[in-house]
Design an enzyme around this catalytic site. Structure first.
Site, mmCIF file in Angstrom:
data_model
loop_
_atom_site.group_PDB
_atom_site.id
_atom_site.type_symbol
_atom_site.label_atom_id
_atom_site.label_comp_id
_atom_site.label_asym_id
_atom_site.label_seq_id
_atom_site.Cartn_x
_atom_site.Cartn_y
_atom_site.Cartn_z
ATOM 1 C CE LYS A 1 40.268 43.669 34.808
ATOM 2 N NZ LYS A 1 40.549 43.586 33.369
ATOM 3 C CG ASP A 35 42.031 46.814 33.447
ATOM 4 O OD1 ASP A 35 41.575 46.259 32.441
ATOM 5 O OD2 ASP A 35 41.426 47.770 33.998
#
Ligand code: NDP
Length: 448
Positions: A129, A169
């Site tokens: 991430k 995201d």
């Protein structure tokens, strides 16, 4: 935390000592450890091979300066992150988040969860991430472009189709992926699928935009089916109004439900007739506006400032905004109002105390790492199409997405059953994910 297994206890104490200032990361680790005590007892090789102490420590954590010029030619500086958590089952894969609340704890919690989620899809993708504390709100397109280019100038050294494949995201949608991808190509002089969520004109996959919201509904459809029910006639409450929320609203409505809420960080809309999807898309996808504008399209709807969305009665709650947006009190109110299903579109949206209430009140609960895996799964399908230099049709990708979500549901529910916790999808998802990663890590040995 209540841990009876002495190995897990020891590992958790080390994590706590090492990262005492990372509450979101500790919360994510706690949730997995609590689920996995029994299988650790049954698999002593995990302790022998140091699997748990390795799994909680990212393989690589990068932080970097992102300096860029705003529209007044003033230099701005943000912090960039990429946490490459675990590559045991494939290249690192996971989104980028641009939001002022981004810090190492948030990126590590998301990266840790991503490892389990990716393992559950059955596809060969490791977990990662990244992101930045940059706030895209109120910035011009040019400022967004300058920021994305500067961010990618550094990130491009660390990613690639066989190494690490980022996606979107919160705060990173099609526009940002376009700017990031353009800069990646300039820096590396190659046209490869090093990012997913790309535009359809330059290597993107059909259904990627819809995938997380659609996948969530496909997953909840399986939960409903297991109880002899369907979406038809159900009242659904969705939080958020971004990418995941919009397509959860769309699919739930297509499947016959009435979706009565959406929200953003300032308030929520209640529309008893059902959310007007065209209006929502126009406000959020075209105008990048605020939810208050919804009332211009639907004057009979009600806008309420602040939290409180979970006080709206519903059969199915789909939190699709952000972490810890649904607390114990919200869970109590949902239960009191007759809610019987919770499917997490966001990552870790329910607090541990809220999850406890779901189990106590017999609400069938699906954790994000299983229920929202449709986004990354379709990113995996985008990678396959890029490698093969071909495109699948909308129907082909949608059908593969549906198959994957059904597979994840069955894996989570059967694993829960096998380990003596029928109906506990949280436990089933954590155990199934852990077993796949752990076997891959063990097979590949430990370097020293
Ligand atoms: P978007 O940026 O498209 O939308 C985010 C939405 O959440 C917006 O409505 C935003 O409101 C709201 N929001 C953000 N922060 C807060 C907050 N602190 N309190 C209340 N509302 C908030 O993001 P996505 O839809 O892509 O992501 C939503 C969630 O889904 C995240 O948890 C993400 O990690 C998860 N997810 C996303 C996937 C994807 O494919 N995009 C895949 C799997 C999970 P506002 O506009 O006011 O900020």
């Amino acid at each position: 935390m209540q841990l009876s297994n002495s190995y897990l206890k020891r590992v958790f104490e080390t994590v706590e000592k090492r990262d005492p200032d990372q509450p979101e990361f500790l919360q994510a680790v706690t949730e997995v450890f609590q689920s996995c005590q029994e299988i650790i007892d049954q698999h002593p090789e995990m302790e022998r091979d140091g699997v748990m102490e390795r799994i909680v420590e990212p393989e690589r954590m990068l932080t970097f300066r992102v300096s860029w010029l705003d529209d007044n030619n003033k230099v701005q500086v943000n912090r960039g992150y990429r946490v490459q958590f675990n590559s045991a089952i494939g290249p690192y894969k996971g989104g980028l988040r641009f939001h002022p609340t981004v810090n190492l704890s948030v990126i590590k919690f998301l990266g840790f969860e991503q490892c389990f989620k990716n393992a559950l899809t059955g596809l060969p993708m490791g977990g990662a991430k990244g992101g930045s504390d940059f706030d895209p709100k109120g910035k011009s397109d040019r400022e967004i472009m300058h920021f994305c280019q500067s961010f990618m100038t550094e990130l491009s050294r660390h990613i690639g189709q066989f190494t690490d494949v980022p996606a979107g995201d919160i705060g990173v949608g099609a526009r940002e992926i376009g700017f990031l991808y353009g800069q990646y190509k300039r820096m590396r002089n190659e046209v490869t699928g090093a990012l997913t969520g790309k535009g359809l004109k330059y290597g993107g996959s059909l259904v990627r935009k819809e995938a997380t919201g659609y996948g969530l509904c496909y997953f909840v459809q399986e939960m409903l089916k297991s109880k002899g029910e369907t979406f038809k006639g159900k009242t659904v409450s969705v939080s958020g109004s971004g990418n995941v929320a919009i397509y959860a609203v769309e699919k739930a409505a297509q499947l016959g439900a009435t979706v009565v809420t959406v929200s953003d960080s300032q308030g929520y809309i209640y529309d008893a007739k059902g959310i007007n999807l065209e209006a929502l898309k126009e406000i959020k996808e075209l105008k990048r506006g605020r939810l208050t504008e919804y009332l211009e399209y639907e004057p009979s709807a009600v806008y309420t400032e602040g939290r409180g969305i979970w006080s709206v009665p519903c059969d199915i709650a789909l939190p699709c905004a952000t972490q810890n947006e649904l607390d114990e009190n919200d869970a109590e109110i949902l239960a009191k109002n007759g809610c019987r299903y919770v499917g997490e579109g966001a990552n870790m949206p329910s607090t541990p105390a809220a999850i406890k209430v779901f189990f106590e009140k017999n609400i069938y609960y699906a954790p994000g790492k299983a229920a929202n895996a449709g986004g990354v799964a379709t990113s995996g399908l985008e990678m396959s199409q890029n490698s093969a230099r071909m495109y699948w049709t909308f129907a082909e990708v949608d059908s593969k997405l549906k198959d994957i979500m059904q597979h994840i549901y069955f894996t989570a529910s059967q694993t829960a059953q096998k380990y003596g916790h029928p109906g506990n999808l949280e436990m089933g998802a954590n155990i199934a994910g852990l077993l796949r990663i752990s076997e891959a890590m063990t097979s590949q040995g430990v370097s020293w």
